[in-house]
Design a protein around this motif. Structure first.
Motif, PDB file in Angstrom:
ATOM      1  N   ASP A  63      -8.350 -36.117   6.441  1.00  0.00           N
ATOM      2  CA  ASP A  63      -8.230 -36.465   7.859  1.00  0.00           C
ATOM      3  C   ASP A  63      -8.388 -37.968   8.060  1.00  0.00           C
ATOM      4  O   ASP A  63      -7.657 -38.582   8.850  1.00  0.00           O
ATOM      5  CB  ASP A  63      -9.293 -35.732   8.683  1.00  0.00           C
ATOM      6  N   TRP A  64      -9.327 -38.557   7.330  1.00  0.00           N
ATOM      7  CA  TRP A  64      -9.531 -40.004   7.449  1.00  0.00           C
ATOM      8  C   TRP A  64      -8.312 -40.766   6.949  1.00  0.00           C
ATOM      9  O   TRP A  64      -7.919 -41.789   7.531  1.00  0.00           O
ATOM     10  CB  TRP A  64     -10.779 -40.440   6.684  1.00  0.00           C
ATOM     11  N   GLU A  65      -7.697 -40.288   5.882  1.00  0.00           N
ATOM     12  CA  GLU A  65      -6.489 -40.954   5.374  1.00  0.00           C
ATOM     13  C   GLU A  65      -5.378 -40.919   6.416  1.00  0.00           C
ATOM     14  O   GLU A  65      -4.641 -41.895   6.600  1.00  0.00           O
ATOM     15  CB  GLU A  65      -6.023 -40.295   4.077  1.00  0.00           C
ATOM     16  N   ALA A  66      -5.266 -39.789   7.118  1.00  0.00           N
ATOM     17  CA  ALA A  66      -4.242 -39.681   8.163  1.00  0.00           C
ATOM     18  C   ALA A  66      -4.535 -40.646   9.309  1.00  0.00           C
ATOM     19  O   ALA A  66      -3.622 -41.286   9.855  1.00  0.00           O
ATOM     20  CB  ALA A  66      -4.178 -38.241   8.677  1.00  0.00           C
ATOM     21  N   ARG A  67      -5.811 -40.764   9.680  1.00  0.00           N
ATOM     22  CA  ARG A  67      -6.176 -41.679  10.756  1.00  0.00           C
ATOM     23  C   ARG A  67      -5.905 -43.130  10.351  1.00  0.00           C
ATOM     24  O   ARG A  67      -5.423 -43.936  11.147  1.00  0.00           O
ATOM     25  CB  ARG A  67      -7.653 -41.508  11.117  1.00  0.00           C
ATOM     26  N   LEU A  68      -6.249 -43.453   9.122  1.00  0.00           N
ATOM     27  CA  LEU A  68      -6.015 -44.813   8.638  1.00  0.00           C
ATOM     28  C   LEU A  68      -4.524 -45.138   8.606  1.00  0.00           C
ATOM     29  O   LEU A  68      -4.101 -46.251   8.925  1.00  0.00           O
ATOM     30  CB  LEU A  68      -6.635 -44.984   7.252  1.00  0.00           C
ATOM     31  N   ASP A  69      -3.730 -44.162   8.222  1.00  0.00           N
ATOM     32  CA  ASP A  69      -2.285 -44.353   8.208  1.00  0.00           C
ATOM     33  C   ASP A  69      -1.776 -44.646   9.616  1.00  0.00           C
ATOM     34  O   ASP A  69      -0.933 -45.532   9.822  1.00  0.00           O
ATOM     35  CB  ASP A  69      -1.616 -43.096   7.648  1.00  0.00           C
ATOM     36  N   ALA A  70      -2.326 -43.931  10.596  1.00  0.00           N
ATOM     37  CA  ALA A  70      -1.927 -44.152  11.994  1.00  0.00           C
ATOM     38  C   ALA A  70      -2.362 -45.536  12.474  1.00  0.00           C
ATOM     39  O   ALA A  70      -1.615 -46.219  13.189  1.00  0.00           O
ATOM     40  CB  ALA A  70      -2.539 -43.076  12.887  1.00  0.00           C
ATOM     41  N   TYR A  71      -3.546 -45.970  12.061  1.00  0.00           N
ATOM     42  CA  TYR A  71      -3.997 -47.305  12.449  1.00  0.00           C
ATOM     43  C   TYR A  71      -3.090 -48.382  11.864  1.00  0.00           C
ATOM     44  O   TYR A  71      -2.826 -49.407  12.504  1.00  0.00           O
ATOM     45  CB  TYR A  71      -5.431 -47.542  11.986  1.00  0.00           C
ATOM     46  N   GLY A  72      -2.627 -48.165  10.641  1.00  0.00           N
ATOM     47  CA  GLY A  72      -1.713 -49.136  10.038  1.00  0.00           C
ATOM     48  C   GLY A  72      -0.449 -49.304  10.853  1.00  0.00           C
ATOM     49  O   GLY A  72       0.054 -50.415  11.035  1.00  0.00           O
ATOM     50  N   THR A  73       0.063 -48.194  11.373  1.00  0.00           N
ATOM     51  CA  THR A  73       1.258 -48.241  12.223  1.00  0.00           C
ATOM     52  C   THR A  73       0.948 -48.849  13.588  1.00  0.00           C
ATOM     53  O   THR A  73       1.685 -49.699  14.102  1.00  0.00           O
ATOM     54  CB  THR A  73       1.822 -46.821  12.405  1.00  0.00           C
ATOM     55  N   ASP A  74      -0.175 -48.427  14.180  1.00  0.00           N
ATOM     56  CA  ASP A  74      -0.530 -48.885  15.522  1.00  0.00           C
ATOM     57  C   ASP A  74      -0.857 -50.377  15.555  1.00  0.00           C
ATOM     58  O   ASP A  74      -0.662 -51.032  16.586  1.00  0.00           O
ATOM     59  CB  ASP A  74      -1.730 -48.092  16.050  1.00  0.00           C
ATOM     60  N   TYR A  75      -1.348 -50.906  14.446  1.00  0.00           N
ATOM     61  CA  TYR A  75      -1.699 -52.326  14.399  1.00  0.00           C
ATOM     62  C   TYR A  75      -0.509 -53.212  14.769  1.00  0.00           C
ATOM     63  O   TYR A  75      -0.682 -54.265  15.384  1.00  0.00           O
ATOM     64  CB  TYR A  75      -2.195 -52.701  13.000  1.00  0.00           C
ATOM     65  N   MET A  76       0.678 -52.764  14.423  1.00  0.00           N
ATOM     66  CA  MET A  76       1.859 -53.598  14.613  1.00  0.00           C
ATOM     67  C   MET A  76       2.208 -53.804  16.089  1.00  0.00           C
ATOM     68  O   MET A  76       2.840 -54.799  16.440  1.00  0.00           O
ATOM     69  CB  MET A  76       3.059 -52.982  13.884  1.00  0.00           C
ATOM     70  N   SER A  77       1.803 -52.877  16.948  1.00  0.00           N
ATOM     71  CA  SER A  77       2.233 -52.994  18.349  1.00  0.00           C
ATOM     72  C   SER A  77       1.147 -52.723  19.384  1.00  0.00           C
ATOM     73  O   SER A  77       1.320 -53.081  20.552  1.00  0.00           O
ATOM     74  CB  SER A  77       3.407 -52.030  18.611  1.00  0.00           C
ATOM     75  N   SER A  78       0.031 -52.121  19.001  1.00  0.00           N
ATOM     76  CA  SER A  78      -1.002 -51.773  19.984  1.00  0.00           C
ATOM     77  C   SER A  78      -1.854 -52.985  20.350  1.00  0.00           C
ATOM     78  O   SER A  78      -2.105 -53.846  19.503  1.00  0.00           O
ATOM     79  CB  SER A  78      -1.914 -50.669  19.431  1.00  0.00           C
ATOM     80  N   PRO A  79      -2.333 -53.051  21.596  1.00  0.00           N
ATOM     81  CA  PRO A  79      -3.249 -54.133  21.984  1.00  0.00           C
ATOM     82  C   PRO A  79      -4.525 -54.081  21.151  1.00  0.00           C
ATOM     83  O   PRO A  79      -5.032 -53.004  20.825  1.00  0.00           O
ATOM     84  CB  PRO A  79      -3.541 -53.823  23.458  1.00  0.00           C
ATOM     85  N   SER A 102      11.638 -48.724   1.358  1.00  0.00           N
ATOM     86  CA  SER A 102      11.541 -47.446   2.079  1.00  0.00           C
ATOM     87  C   SER A 102      10.220 -47.293   2.826  1.00  0.00           C
ATOM     88  O   SER A 102      10.011 -46.296   3.525  1.00  0.00           O
ATOM     89  CB  SER A 102      11.692 -46.282   1.096  1.00  0.00           C
ATOM     90  N   ALA A 103       9.317 -48.264   2.695  1.00  0.00           N
ATOM     91  CA  ALA A 103       8.002 -48.152   3.325  1.00  0.00           C
ATOM     92  C   ALA A 103       8.116 -48.179   4.845  1.00  0.00           C
ATOM     93  O   ALA A 103       8.953 -48.885   5.413  1.00  0.00           O
ATOM     94  CB  ALA A 103       7.102 -49.282   2.844  1.00  0.00           C
ATOM     95  N   ARG A 104       7.265 -47.396   5.500  1.00  0.00           N
ATOM     96  CA  ARG A 104       7.230 -47.389   6.958  1.00  0.00           C
ATOM     97  C   ARG A 104       6.682 -48.702   7.488  1.00  0.00           C
ATOM     98  O   ARG A 104       5.936 -49.406   6.810  1.00  0.00           O
ATOM     99  CB  ARG A 104       6.338 -46.245   7.462  1.00  0.00           C
ATOM    100  N   LEU A 105       7.043 -49.022   8.723  1.00  0.00           N
ATOM    101  CA  LEU A 105       6.524 -50.215   9.377  1.00  0.00           C
ATOM    102  C   LEU A 105       5.029 -50.027   9.613  1.00  0.00           C
ATOM    103  O   LEU A 105       4.609 -49.151  10.366  1.00  0.00           O
ATOM    104  CB  LEU A 105       7.246 -50.440  10.703  1.00  0.00           C
ATOM    105  N   SER A 106       4.223 -50.843   8.950  1.00  0.00           N
ATOM    106  CA  SER A 106       2.774 -50.655   8.983  1.00  0.00           C
ATOM    107  C   SER A 106       2.092 -51.922   8.498  1.00  0.00           C
ATOM    108  O   SER A 106       2.687 -52.747   7.794  1.00  0.00           O
ATOM    109  CB  SER A 106       2.387 -49.476   8.083  1.00  0.00           C
TER     110      SER A 106
END
Length: 370
Positions: free
Chosen positions: A112-128, A272-276
């Motif tokens: 679960d933590w790995e999934a959350r960290l993955d989401a943070y990597g993506t959100d960092y690019m555009s979230s305040p 092929s890496a996702r934007l993160s």
């Protein structure tokens, strides 16, 4: 209580000598503070200025206002007490509830933590940054109750690193302290990849922002000593060290490190890496090189890298466009056009909604203005 008395109280509460406090400030901010100067503060012979007040607040982990006004937030355990007192009661209650719930009933699993960290990597690019900071703070309270396995230390270290990137320029001392803590936590994980990434990301952020370049160098050297296997973390470390060299005026070292960074990028690049934040696409690499060339006064190379980045940069990432415009402003200032460079940088920053600003943008603006 006078500021000098408070500095002495906070220092002795931690069992530090005056020399140790000077060393802590120097490691955090890349300064050359001496024991004698700390003694002068404590005896009231000289008062710390705004820069050192921020540094002391970060080292002691207390609000700067408490130091500035000469009010002691508490002795042993002062960090937690000051932090809790600074929060609204309802927020404090929610955070405490999250922590105890995690301890009593168990928190998220390692997956679960790995999934959350993955989401943070993506959100960092555009979230305040403020939104990220709030969310990561809640997760840090939870994971703090689960540090009974290496995988949890791995998650905590990376969460701390994300958290460290969310502080505005005026709270850079806190960012510095969190990067240092993240490196210590990463060591508990026993995972070389995590240890390299955490240190590399810290070195990159500090070097890019032009703050605590001594610590940027240290974290980068530690990462580079751990492995020579090409990775995003190793690329971060190399670029962070290159920025530190450029800011010191060591052009040969900066250019050598830039060449090394290009080789690491070529070996580690994954189209092929996702934007993160965990990946380095070509446009982002060119953006990093654009700033390095601007700091070295190479207007032609900076413009070339900047244009290459703009050609591939996704439209939904306006903050990164602002970064590139600030690189242009810095190049103009270093070329002698101070008025034009400042106007370019200020117009770019003003065009970006303030909630999208981040600490590194503010630090770049301060560098251009200075």
């Amino acid at each position: 209580m006078e500021t000098g008395d408070l500095v002495r109280e906070l220092r002795t509460a931690r069992g530090w000598s005056q020399g140790r406090l000077a060393a802590e400030v120097n490691a955090a901010c890349g300064t050359a503070l001496t024991r004698e100067y700390v003694s002068g503060w404590e005896r009231g012979k000289v008062r710390p200025g705004p820069f050192y007040l921020r540094a002391l607040a970060g080292v002691f982990d207390v609000p700067q206002a408490a130091l500035d006004a000469g009010r002691a937030p508490g002795r042993a355990g002062g960090a937690a007490a000051a932090t809790t007192a600074a929060l609204a009661p309802s927020v404090t209650s929610d955070l405490l509830g999250l922590g105890f719930a995690a301890r009593l009933r168990g928190g998220p699993s390692a997956d679960d933590w790995e999934a959350r960290l993955d989401a943070y990597g993506t959100d960092y690019m555009s979230s305040p940054a403020a939104d990220l900071q709030r969310r990561v703070a809640e997760d840090l309270v939870v994971v703090q109750q689960q540090l009974d396995a290496p995988a949890m230390w791995s998650a905590a270290a990376r969460l701390m690193t994300v958290y460290a990137t969310t502080f505005p320029r005026q709270e850079s001392a806190r960012s510095i302290q969190w990067f240092r803590t993240a490196a210590e936590a990463a060591d508990r994980s026993g995972d070389v990849g995590v240890r390299v990434w955490v240190r590399g990301r810290g070195a990159l952020a500090l070097g890019y922002g032009g703050t605590a370049t001594g610590l940027a160098d240290l974290l980068a050297d530690q990462a580079l000593a751990l492995t020579d296997r090409p990775s995003v973390g190793l690329l971060h470390a190399t670029l962070g060290k290159a920025y530190a060299a450029a800011l010191r005026g060591d052009r040969p070292a900066a250019l050598h490190l830039a060449d090394r960074a290009r080789r690491i990028f070529d070996a580690a690049y994954d189209p092929s890496a996702r934007l993160s934040d965990y990946s380095i696409p070509a446009w982002r690499m060119n953006g990093f090189l654009s700033l390095l060339s601007a700091r070295l006064g190479d207007e032609k190379q900076s413009a070339k890298a900047r244009e290459a980045a703009l050609c591939e940069l996704p439209e939904r990432l306006p903050r990164f466009v602002t970064h590139l415009e600030l690189h242009k402003g810095l190049t103009l200032v270093r070329a002698g056009d101070r008025e034009g460079g400042l106007a370019c940088a200020r117009a770019a920053l003003d065009a970006l909604p303030q909630e999208r600003w981040c600490g590194t943008l503010q630090m770049l603006m301060a560098e251009i203005a200075a």
